[in-house]
Design a protein around this motif. Structure first.
Motif, PDB file in Angstrom:
ATOM      1  N   MET A   1       0.847  -1.211   0.000  1.00 21.15           N
ATOM      2  CA  MET A   1       0.000   0.000   0.000  1.00 21.15           C
ATOM      3  C   MET A   1       0.870   1.243   0.000  1.00 21.15           C
ATOM      4  O   MET A   1       1.840   1.305   0.749  1.00 21.15           O
ATOM      5  CB  MET A   1      -0.924  -0.013   1.245  1.00 21.15           C
ATOM      6  CG  MET A   1      -2.273   0.582   0.965  1.00 21.15           C
ATOM      7  SD  MET A   1      -3.404   0.331   2.378  1.00 21.15           S
ATOM      8  CE  MET A   1      -2.874   1.575   3.519  1.00 21.15           C
ATOM      9  N   LYS A   2       0.524   2.197  -0.858  1.00 24.46           N
ATOM     10  CA  LYS A   2       1.331   3.422  -0.940  1.00 24.46           C
ATOM     11  C   LYS A   2       1.143   4.271   0.316  1.00 24.46           C
ATOM     12  O   LYS A   2       0.030   4.353   0.844  1.00 24.46           O
ATOM     13  CB  LYS A   2       0.923   4.227  -2.180  1.00 24.46           C
ATOM     14  CG  LYS A   2       1.261   3.534  -3.497  1.00 24.46           C
ATOM     15  CD  LYS A   2       1.082   4.427  -4.697  1.00 24.46           C
ATOM     16  CE  LYS A   2      -0.363   4.425  -5.183  1.00 24.46           C
ATOM     17  NZ  LYS A   2      -0.513   5.108  -6.485  1.00 24.46           N
ATOM     18  N   PRO A   3       2.218   4.935   0.792  1.00 26.18           N
ATOM     19  CA  PRO A   3       2.076   5.826   1.948  1.00 26.18           C
ATOM     20  C   PRO A   3       1.120   6.971   1.612  1.00 26.18           C
ATOM     21  O   PRO A   3       1.069   7.443   0.475  1.00 26.18           O
ATOM     22  CB  PRO A   3       3.498   6.363   2.165  1.00 26.18           C
ATOM     23  CG  PRO A   3       4.411   5.462   1.395  1.00 26.18           C
ATOM     24  CD  PRO A   3       3.588   4.868   0.281  1.00 26.18           C
ATOM     25  N   VAL A   4       0.368   7.416   2.596  1.00 22.63           N
ATOM     26  CA  VAL A   4      -0.632   8.468   2.401  1.00 22.63           C
ATOM     27  C   VAL A   4       0.011   9.846   2.608  1.00 22.63           C
ATOM     28  O   VAL A   4       0.672  10.085   3.626  1.00 22.63           O
ATOM     29  CB  VAL A   4      -1.821   8.293   3.367  1.00 22.63           C
ATOM     30  CG1 VAL A   4      -2.878   9.370   3.100  1.00 22.63           C
ATOM     31  CG2 VAL A   4      -2.419   6.894   3.203  1.00 22.63           C
ATOM     32  N   VAL A   5      -0.171  10.725   1.638  1.00 25.95           N
ATOM     33  CA  VAL A   5       0.406  12.078   1.672  1.00 25.95           C
ATOM     34  C   VAL A   5      -0.706  13.105   1.471  1.00 25.95           C
ATOM     35  O   VAL A   5      -1.530  12.959   0.560  1.00 25.95           O
ATOM     36  CB  VAL A   5       1.490  12.251   0.582  1.00 25.95           C
ATOM     37  CG1 VAL A   5       1.839  13.719   0.370  1.00 25.95           C
ATOM     38  CG2 VAL A   5       2.747  11.463   0.953  1.00 25.95           C
ATOM     39  N   ALA A   6      -0.740  14.121   2.340  1.00 27.44           N
ATOM     40  CA  ALA A   6      -1.679  15.231   2.166  1.00 27.44           C
ATOM     41  C   ALA A   6      -0.974  16.372   1.449  1.00 27.44           C
ATOM     42  O   ALA A   6       0.129  16.762   1.838  1.00 27.44           O
ATOM     43  CB  ALA A   6      -2.194  15.709   3.522  1.00 27.44           C
ATOM     44  N   VAL A   7      -1.598  16.861   0.390  1.00 29.50           N
ATOM     45  CA  VAL A   7      -1.043  18.013  -0.337  1.00 29.50           C
ATOM     46  C   VAL A   7      -1.800  19.249   0.136  1.00 29.50           C
ATOM     47  O   VAL A   7      -2.982  19.432  -0.150  1.00 29.50           O
ATOM     48  CB  VAL A   7      -1.174  17.829  -1.865  1.00 29.50           C
ATOM     49  CG1 VAL A   7      -0.615  19.046  -2.588  1.00 29.50           C
ATOM     50  CG2 VAL A   7      -0.461  16.562  -2.305  1.00 29.50           C
ATOM     51  N   TYR A   8      -1.073  20.080   0.875  1.00 23.62           N
ATOM     52  CA  TYR A   8      -1.655  21.246   1.556  1.00 23.62           C
ATOM     53  C   TYR A   8      -1.053  22.460   0.865  1.00 23.62           C
ATOM     54  O   TYR A   8       0.155  22.481   0.598  1.00 23.62           O
ATOM     55  CB  TYR A   8      -1.225  21.160   3.027  1.00 23.62           C
ATOM     56  CG  TYR A   8      -1.981  22.027   4.004  1.00 23.62           C
ATOM     57  CD1 TYR A   8      -3.366  21.994   4.066  1.00 23.62           C
ATOM     58  CD2 TYR A   8      -1.289  22.834   4.902  1.00 23.62           C
ATOM     59  CE1 TYR A   8      -4.045  22.769   4.996  1.00 23.62           C
ATOM     60  CE2 TYR A   8      -1.953  23.601   5.833  1.00 23.62           C
ATOM     61  CZ  TYR A   8      -3.340  23.571   5.875  1.00 23.62           C
ATOM     62  OH  TYR A   8      -4.006  24.328   6.789  1.00 23.62           O
TER      63      TYR A   8
END
Lengths: 230, 230
Positions: A1-8
């Motif tokens: 599973m790909k790591p989760v990244v928030a684009v802020y």
């Protein structure tokens, strides 16, 4: 599973976001409605390990607290004044920035603003769009740069990149910063002294509490009514 | 009695016109109504010995013919394309221009236009004035200059002054002109070849029939949709 990244924050072209999406499970917060944002915090924020932000948007402690698994904040900028470093540091979250990548671009923009002010480009742009050139409405001559003094407040990487460009225009360089810097003969004793000697004053310091309000009324008075602040 | 001078075109600040007025009996034609202009031609044009004009306004043969005693036309510009040199020459009228005085300023303006296009300054000026910065409306990144190719069409005094500035921004220089010029290794075989290699194409040639329409559709096609013409 790909790591989760928030684009802020939101300055990245679609191509960049696609490339990022190939490696990470990304959530672009800038594009979300209020309802979607609430849903994102409920369903995904707990899994976010990385957060990408800009220098202007940064991230505050309260927002960071919504991401309990956050490991890294990548800031697409030199300045970190909008990032709550103590709060992130206390949680052991790594913060990265882009100190050298943007030096040349920031220096380019400083020159663009200086030339634009000296040559009154936004005014001339409006003059052309309004059709005044067809009427041959008179224009006043603008200001030369050659031989003028450019005062650089903050003579670090960006300040020096700005100076090398200004020299190509025949401008004389002075600077002020707390340390002596690389060319002590060009250093003025204070910011006010620098402003007094300068036709153009260019601010190239970091932001934040150390430099907040450094350019005050006294400095602007020293720069004078013909002076230009970039 | 002071020699009579007609000031044709109008770019000079009042201080300059006052200084001129101390030595000459000056008549500023740009400020005249149609009726005043007619009166001026009837009463004073016959005594005019000198005429001051700009590069844009110049002077044509028909207007010059209205000044039978004209001895000198002083053009405040490098370019003489708006001045009817054959007509004036046939009458033995001296024409002066300001070939070196404006070189640095023209080069400054070329850079100002290039940076303004690359960094979208007029658009950003409107963005700020419209208050979009308060809304934090997203901005797309603009274009870097470092490593890009600047093609200079006409590598004379102005072209070379432009090149020395562009190098300070890390740009690569190419040029085209008919003669080899000072750095033959940088010369392209044609204007179209120059445009093909260039990200930015800067026109630094004299105006007039020799260069009229030189930048045609084929050159613009060679420059391409991402190219910028200054």
């Amino acid at each position: 599973m790909k790591p989760v990244v928030a684009v802020y924050g939101n300055v990245w072209p679609d191509a960049e976001l696609s490339a990022l999406g190939a490696e990470f499970d990304i959530h672009v917060m800038a594009g979300m409605t209020a309802l979607e944002t609430a849903g994102f915090f409920d369903q995904h924020a707990g899994r976010v390990r990385g957060l990408l932000t800009t220098g202007t948007v940064g991230i505050d402690a309260a927002t960071a607290a919504r991401f309990p698994k956050l490991e890294i904040v990548a800031v697409h900028a030199v300045g970190l004044d909008a990032v709550d470093l103590p709060a992130l540091g206390a949680r052991g979250i790594v913060v990265t920035s882009t100190p050298d990548v943007l030096t040349e671009d920031v220096a380019d923009l400083a020159l663009a603003l200086l030339l634009s002010a000296a040559r009154r480009l936004p005014q001339l742009d409006r003059y052309v769009r309004a059709g005044h050139w067809l009427e041959k409405r008179p224009l006043q001559p603008t200001r030369s740069l050659r031989g003028k003094v450019a005062g650089i407040y903050g003579y670090g990487r960006i300040g020096q990149a700005v100076a090398s460009r200004l020299r190509a225009f025949g401008m004389e360089i002075r600077y002020f910063q707390r340390s002596a810097g690389p060319q002590p003969a060009l250093r003025c004793a204070s910011l006010a002294a620098l402003a007094r000697e300068s036709d153009y004053l260019l601010v190239c310091t970091p932001g934040g509490p150390d430099t907040r309000h450094a350019v005050d009324a006294a400095v602007l008075d020293a720069l004078g009514p013909q002076g230009t602040l970039v």
